[in-house]
Design a protein around this motif. Sequence first.
Motif, mmCIF file in Angstrom:
data_model
loop_
_atom_site.group_PDB
_atom_site.id
_atom_site.type_symbol
_atom_site.label_atom_id
_atom_site.label_comp_id
_atom_site.label_asym_id
_atom_site.label_seq_id
_atom_site.Cartn_x
_atom_site.Cartn_y
_atom_site.Cartn_z
ATOM 1 N N PHE A 51 5.395 2.741 7.603
ATOM 2 C CA PHE A 51 6.208 2.851 6.397
ATOM 3 C C PHE A 51 7.668 2.636 6.759
ATOM 4 O O PHE A 51 8.137 3.136 7.777
ATOM 5 C CB PHE A 51 6.069 4.236 5.757
ATOM 6 C CG PHE A 51 4.787 4.438 5.023
ATOM 7 C CD1 PHE A 51 4.635 3.993 3.724
ATOM 8 C CD2 PHE A 51 3.722 5.086 5.627
ATOM 9 C CE1 PHE A 51 3.458 4.180 3.043
ATOM 10 C CE2 PHE A 51 2.540 5.282 4.948
ATOM 11 C CZ PHE A 51 2.402 4.830 3.647
ATOM 12 N N ASN A 53 11.410 2.841 4.610
ATOM 13 C CA ASN A 53 12.107 3.084 3.362
ATOM 14 C C ASN A 53 13.482 2.439 3.450
ATOM 15 O O ASN A 53 14.299 2.832 4.268
ATOM 16 C CB ASN A 53 12.222 4.588 3.108
ATOM 17 C CG ASN A 53 12.686 4.896 1.714
ATOM 18 O OD1 ASN A 53 12.861 4.012 0.888
ATOM 19 N ND2 ASN A 53 12.894 6.164 1.439
ATOM 20 N N SER A 55 16.711 2.136 1.518
ATOM 21 C CA SER A 55 17.376 2.820 0.422
ATOM 22 C C SER A 55 18.751 2.224 0.153
ATOM 23 O O SER A 55 19.475 1.873 1.069
ATOM 24 C CB SER A 55 17.519 4.299 0.775
ATOM 25 O OG SER A 55 18.300 4.958 -0.180
ATOM 26 N N LEU A 62 10.074 1.273 -0.791
ATOM 27 C CA LEU A 62 9.237 1.809 0.279
ATOM 28 C C LEU A 62 8.264 0.712 0.663
ATOM 29 O O LEU A 62 7.497 0.223 -0.175
ATOM 30 C CB LEU A 62 8.483 3.061 -0.180
ATOM 31 C CG LEU A 62 7.583 3.704 0.867
ATOM 32 C CD1 LEU A 62 8.426 4.271 2.009
ATOM 33 C CD2 LEU A 62 6.739 4.795 0.258
ATOM 34 N N TYR A 118 2.160 10.344 4.162
ATOM 35 C CA TYR A 118 3.599 10.076 4.107
ATOM 36 C C TYR A 118 4.305 11.141 3.268
ATOM 37 O O TYR A 118 5.352 11.647 3.643
ATOM 38 C CB TYR A 118 3.853 8.679 3.530
ATOM 39 C CG TYR A 118 5.316 8.361 3.359
ATOM 40 C CD1 TYR A 118 6.069 7.914 4.433
ATOM 41 C CD2 TYR A 118 5.953 8.524 2.133
ATOM 42 C CE1 TYR A 118 7.424 7.627 4.292
ATOM 43 C CE2 TYR A 118 7.301 8.243 1.983
ATOM 44 C CZ TYR A 118 8.031 7.803 3.073
ATOM 45 O OH TYR A 118 9.370 7.532 2.928
ATOM 46 N N SER A 122 7.344 13.538 4.470
ATOM 47 C CA SER A 122 8.653 13.180 3.929
ATOM 48 C C SER A 122 9.220 14.287 3.040
ATOM 49 O O SER A 122 8.496 14.925 2.286
ATOM 50 C CB SER A 122 8.520 11.887 3.117
ATOM 51 O OG SER A 122 9.747 11.557 2.527
ATOM 52 N N ILE A 126 7.095 10.123 -2.827
ATOM 53 C CA ILE A 126 6.948 8.998 -3.753
ATOM 54 C C ILE A 126 5.914 9.398 -4.800
ATOM 55 O O ILE A 126 4.865 9.939 -4.468
ATOM 56 C CB ILE A 126 6.552 7.677 -3.046
ATOM 57 C CG1 ILE A 126 6.479 6.542 -4.049
ATOM 58 C CG2 ILE A 126 5.242 7.788 -2.316
ATOM 59 C CD1 ILE A 126 7.228 5.333 -3.650
#
Length: 129
Positions: A51, A53, A55, A62, A118, A122, A126
């Motif tokens: 993964f 991300n 941002s 993602l 995830y 995290s 999400i």
Amino acid sequence: MTANQIIIIIAVILVLGIIVFPLINRRQFRNLEPDQQIRLIMKEAKGLVYFKNVSKGSTGVLLYVKNKRKILALPWVLDGGNMLCTKKEPFSNWDYPEDKQKINQDELAQLKEELEKYNKKSAVKIVFK
């Protein structure tokens, strides 16, 4: 050289290596073309599932990489402390390779399992509509 000069040199090197260079790398990555970003992400991917991300403040993407070959992009906006996915049908097709292959049932089950993992790790989860 005195001890103070050596300490100052070491401190400058640490600040550059820990703070300045990573900020420059992140900024350069965001400014790359999407194809170049995909190549870098595929090289960076560790293991069978990865993964990343990317941002940009309250929005971002993602990226889910499977087997260093397939990428699923999940665009998101910040919504009450969670990343709300804005893609209408996020699990229909792969975003890379360009032929946009359908996600089969086995891949979908694995994807949902990996997303759960995830979200457990995290701080910002999400979520989907």
